[in-house]
Write an enzyme that holds these catalytic residues in place. Structure first.
Site, short mmCIF file in Angstrom:
data_model
loop_
_atom_site.label_atom_id
_atom_site.label_comp_id
_atom_site.label_asym_id
_atom_site.label_seq_id
_atom_site.Cartn_x
_atom_site.Cartn_y
_atom_site.Cartn_z
N ASP A 60 29.12 36.27 35.93
CA ASP A 60 30.40 36.23 35.22
C ASP A 60 30.91 37.66 35.00
N PHE A 82 39.66 40.18 41.75
CA PHE A 82 40.31 38.90 42.05
C PHE A 82 39.87 37.82 41.06
N THR A 134 49.86 38.86 39.47
CA THR A 134 50.72 37.82 40.02
C THR A 134 52.18 38.03 39.59
N ASP A 135 53.09 37.53 40.41
CA ASP A 135 54.51 37.61 40.04
C ASP A 135 54.83 36.72 38.84
N GLU A 136 53.90 35.79 38.51
CA GLU A 136 54.17 34.88 37.38
C GLU A 136 54.27 35.60 36.05
N TYR A 159 48.18 30.50 31.79
CA TYR A 159 47.67 31.28 32.93
C TYR A 159 48.42 32.60 33.05
N ALA A 161 50.30 34.12 30.95
CA ALA A 161 50.14 34.96 29.76
C ALA A 161 48.81 35.71 29.82
N LYS A 163 47.22 36.56 32.55
CA LYS A 163 47.32 37.60 33.59
C LYS A 163 48.15 38.78 33.06
N LYS A 198 46.20 23.34 44.65
CA LYS A 198 47.46 24.08 44.80
C LYS A 198 48.35 23.34 45.78
N ASP A 287 57.54 16.39 35.25
CA ASP A 287 57.54 17.83 35.54
C ASP A 287 56.39 18.54 34.83
N GLY A 290 56.84 23.65 30.87
CA GLY A 290 57.19 25.08 30.97
C GLY A 290 57.35 25.56 32.40
P1 NAD Z 1 40.75 31.05 43.15
O1 NAD Z 1 40.83 30.19 41.96
O2 NAD Z 1 40.77 30.44 44.50
O3 NAD Z 1 39.41 31.94 43.07
C1 NAD Z 1 38.97 32.55 41.89
C2 NAD Z 1 37.54 33.00 42.11
O4 NAD Z 1 37.11 33.67 40.91
C3 NAD Z 1 36.56 31.85 42.34
O5 NAD Z 1 35.67 32.18 43.39
C4 NAD Z 1 35.81 31.73 41.03
O6 NAD Z 1 34.48 31.25 41.16
C5 NAD Z 1 35.82 33.17 40.55
N1 NAD Z 1 35.68 33.29 39.09
C6 NAD Z 1 36.34 32.59 38.13
N2 NAD Z 1 35.94 32.98 36.91
C7 NAD Z 1 35.03 33.96 37.10
C8 NAD Z 1 34.27 34.78 36.23
N3 NAD Z 1 34.35 34.64 34.90
N4 NAD Z 1 33.42 35.68 36.76
C9 NAD Z 1 33.30 35.82 38.10
N5 NAD Z 1 33.99 35.07 38.98
C10 NAD Z 1 34.85 34.16 38.49
O7 NAD Z 1 41.91 32.12 42.99
P2 NAD Z 1 42.83 32.81 44.10
O8 NAD Z 1 43.98 31.95 44.38
O9 NAD Z 1 41.97 33.30 45.21
O10 NAD Z 1 43.37 34.05 43.25
C11 NAD Z 1 42.62 35.27 43.22
C12 NAD Z 1 43.35 36.25 42.32
O11 NAD Z 1 44.67 36.49 42.82
C13 NAD Z 1 43.54 35.75 40.90
O12 NAD Z 1 43.35 36.85 40.03
C14 NAD Z 1 44.98 35.26 40.84
O13 NAD Z 1 45.50 35.41 39.54
C15 NAD Z 1 45.63 36.22 41.82
N6 NAD Z 1 46.80 35.69 42.53
C16 NAD Z 1 46.75 34.51 43.18
C17 NAD Z 1 47.87 34.08 43.92
C18 NAD Z 1 47.84 32.78 44.67
O14 NAD Z 1 48.89 32.37 45.17
N7 NAD Z 1 46.73 32.12 44.84
C19 NAD Z 1 49.02 34.86 43.95
C20 NAD Z 1 49.05 36.07 43.24
C21 NAD Z 1 47.91 36.48 42.56
O1 DAU Z 2 53.16 33.06 42.14
C1 DAU Z 2 51.79 33.36 42.23
C2 DAU Z 2 50.99 32.22 41.66
O2 DAU Z 2 51.08 31.14 42.59
C3 DAU Z 2 49.54 32.58 41.39
O3 DAU Z 2 49.48 33.57 40.40
C4 DAU Z 2 48.73 31.36 40.95
O4 DAU Z 2 47.37 31.69 40.83
C5 DAU Z 2 48.90 30.28 42.00
O5 DAU Z 2 48.24 29.10 41.58
C6 DAU Z 2 50.37 29.98 42.26
O6 DAU Z 2 50.96 29.35 41.08
P1 DAU Z 2 52.00 28.14 41.21
O7 DAU Z 2 52.00 27.40 39.95
O8 DAU Z 2 53.30 28.63 41.75
O9 DAU Z 2 51.29 27.32 42.40
P2 DAU Z 2 51.01 25.74 42.60
O10 DAU Z 2 50.51 25.61 44.00
O11 DAU Z 2 50.21 25.18 41.51
O12 DAU Z 2 52.46 25.14 42.54
C7 DAU Z 2 53.48 25.56 43.41
C8 DAU Z 2 54.74 24.79 43.06
O13 DAU Z 2 54.56 23.42 43.42
C9 DAU Z 2 55.07 24.78 41.58
O14 DAU Z 2 56.49 24.83 41.42
C10 DAU Z 2 54.54 23.44 41.08
C11 DAU Z 2 54.70 22.55 42.29
N1 DAU Z 2 53.69 21.48 42.44
C12 DAU Z 2 52.38 21.83 42.40
C13 DAU Z 2 51.39 20.89 42.54
C14 DAU Z 2 49.94 21.28 42.49
C15 DAU Z 2 54.08 20.17 42.65
O15 DAU Z 2 55.29 19.87 42.71
N2 DAU Z 2 53.11 19.22 42.80
C16 DAU Z 2 51.77 19.52 42.75
O16 DAU Z 2 50.94 18.61 42.86
#
Ligand code: NAD
Ligand code: DAU
Length: 351
Positions: A60, A82, A134-136, A159, A161, A163, A198, A287, A290
């Protein structure tokens, strides 16, 4: 040889990054620290598990003793953080773990890096901490405009908040101690090894299993999609050339409403896999609470300063992605067995 501590390297983007770096460079040793939560999967790293420059530690990032030991035993040059709880819907159900991992875990890593990298009032040269954000954190856009690095932070979900909180702690270590850091803020990634909670992998998985495709609200929320390999190349560039203390937005002007993504996936599967996969599977559901309406990144800074640009356009990337999931049915089967079923029931069965 330089040592990179990659955290969360068994997750979606982290595993892509580990593979990308080991394929590209011979000069880096990668230590992957991952807690292996539901989102972490060592199967993602099969291709590199025996690579001479790769090692894995299960644990961790919030574990003080473990992180301290890693820094003691390895001369860490870079931390690429990451590791995070990454799913917005889960954060709405259970916010606490997001605060613990994303804020306290990041702070624990910063403290260990600071302790081992600091020399008097300055830091050893060649060290850097990269926070993958993240852009969020910027909140939501209206119909026009883009997120810039100067856009005020305005997170809406637990989430985002968490980040944003982590970003501020990282920034404070630069402002206070001059610790060498960068923060990257990327838009929505897609590609191989993304967990099917996702949007894109969930829709592929459900469509292939003829399950309903849950579209939140009116399906017109917009996300800005980036192929995961392009995100990896951006982090590579920031790691090597990012100006210390700077934030870099990462995105490729690939905005799409969610419903368009869902229909694109259905269209591909209908034509290439099974003609009974049709838009009838779409189910508009309640929906997300938020729910941010629109994300759109302005990537001008990373383009101008570091010469980064995305190489994969959405049309090519989405086909590559769908094909990857089709070719890796076993991976999908493994990650959706067990606990996933309970999560899925909790999330969608009532909607
Ligand atoms: P993910 O959920 O697929 O992977 C997260 C990884 O972190 C997993 O392998 C998990 O086991 C590990 N993890 C979780 N808690 C942990 C802890 N306490 N200690 C050690 N390891 C831990 O996430 P992702 O989509 O690969 O995102 C990676 C990073 O990029 C995140 O920080 C996320 O906020 C950021 N990000 C993601 C996206 C996206 O679209 N997926 C976009 C922008 C930024
Ligand atoms: O913008 C970067 C972010 O993108 C990362 O920081 C996050 O880790 C990553 O999870 C992602 O967040 P989103 O909330 O944008 O991704 P998600 O895939 O969960 O959802 C994408 C869009 O699709 C969002 O508007 C919600 C919608 N959605 C999602 C799911 C899972 C649906 O309509 N139905 C669904 O079942």
């Amino acid at each position: 040889m330089k040592n990179i501590l990659v955290t969360g390297g068994a997750g979606f983007i982290g595993s892509n990054f580990v593979i990308y770096m080991l394929e590209k460079y011979d000069s880096y040793r990668i230590i992957n620290l991952d807690k292996l939560t539901y989102a972490g999967n060592l199967e993602n790293l099969k291709a590199v598990e025996n690579h001479k420059n790769y090692s894995f530690i299960e644990g961790d990032i919030a574990d003080h003793q473990l992180v301290e030991e890693i820094f003691k035993n390895h001369d860490i040059d870079y931390v690429i953080n990451f590791a995070a709880e990454s799913h917005v819907d889960r954060s709405i159900l259970e916010p606490e773990i997001f605060i613990k991992t994303n804020i306290l875990g990041t702070t624990n890593l910063l403290n260990a890096a600071k302790k081992h990298w600091q020399e008097g009032d300055s830091f050893k040269s060649g060290k850097k901490f990269i926070q993958v954000s993240t852009d969020e954190v910027y909140g939501s856009l209206g119909e026009t405009g883009y997120f810039m690095e100067t856009t005020p932070l305005d997170p809406h979900s637990p989430y985002s908040a968490s980040k944003a909180g982590a970003d501020l702690v990282v920034k404070s270590y630069f402002d206070t101690y001059k610790m060498p850091v960068n923060i990257t803020r990327c838009s929505n990634n897609y590609g191989p090894y993304q967990f099917p909670e996702k949007l894109i992998p969930l829709m592929i998985h459900n469509a292939l299993n003829k399950k309903p495709l849950p579209v939140y609200g009116d399906g017109m929320n917009i996300r800005d999609w980036l192929y995961v390999e392009d995100h990896c190349s951006a982090i590579d560039m920031v790691m090597h050339n990012g100006r210390l203390g700077e934030v870099y937005n990462v995105g490729g002007h690939n905005e799409r409403p969610n419903i368009t993504i869902v229909k694109t996936i259905i269209g591909y599967l209908n034509k290439n896999v099974d003609s009974s996969i049709t838009e009838d599977l779409i189910k508009y559901v309640e929906d997300r609470k938020g729910h941010d309406r629109r994300y759109g990144i302005d990537p001008q800074k990373i383009k101008d300063e570091l010469g980064w640009y995305p190489k994969t356009n959405f049309e090519t990337g989405i086909v590559k992605t769908i094909q990857w999931y089709l070719q890796n049915a076993e991976w999908m089967k493994n990650v959706t067995s067990g606990e996933y079923q309970n999560y899925y029931k909790k999330m969608y069965d009532h909607k």
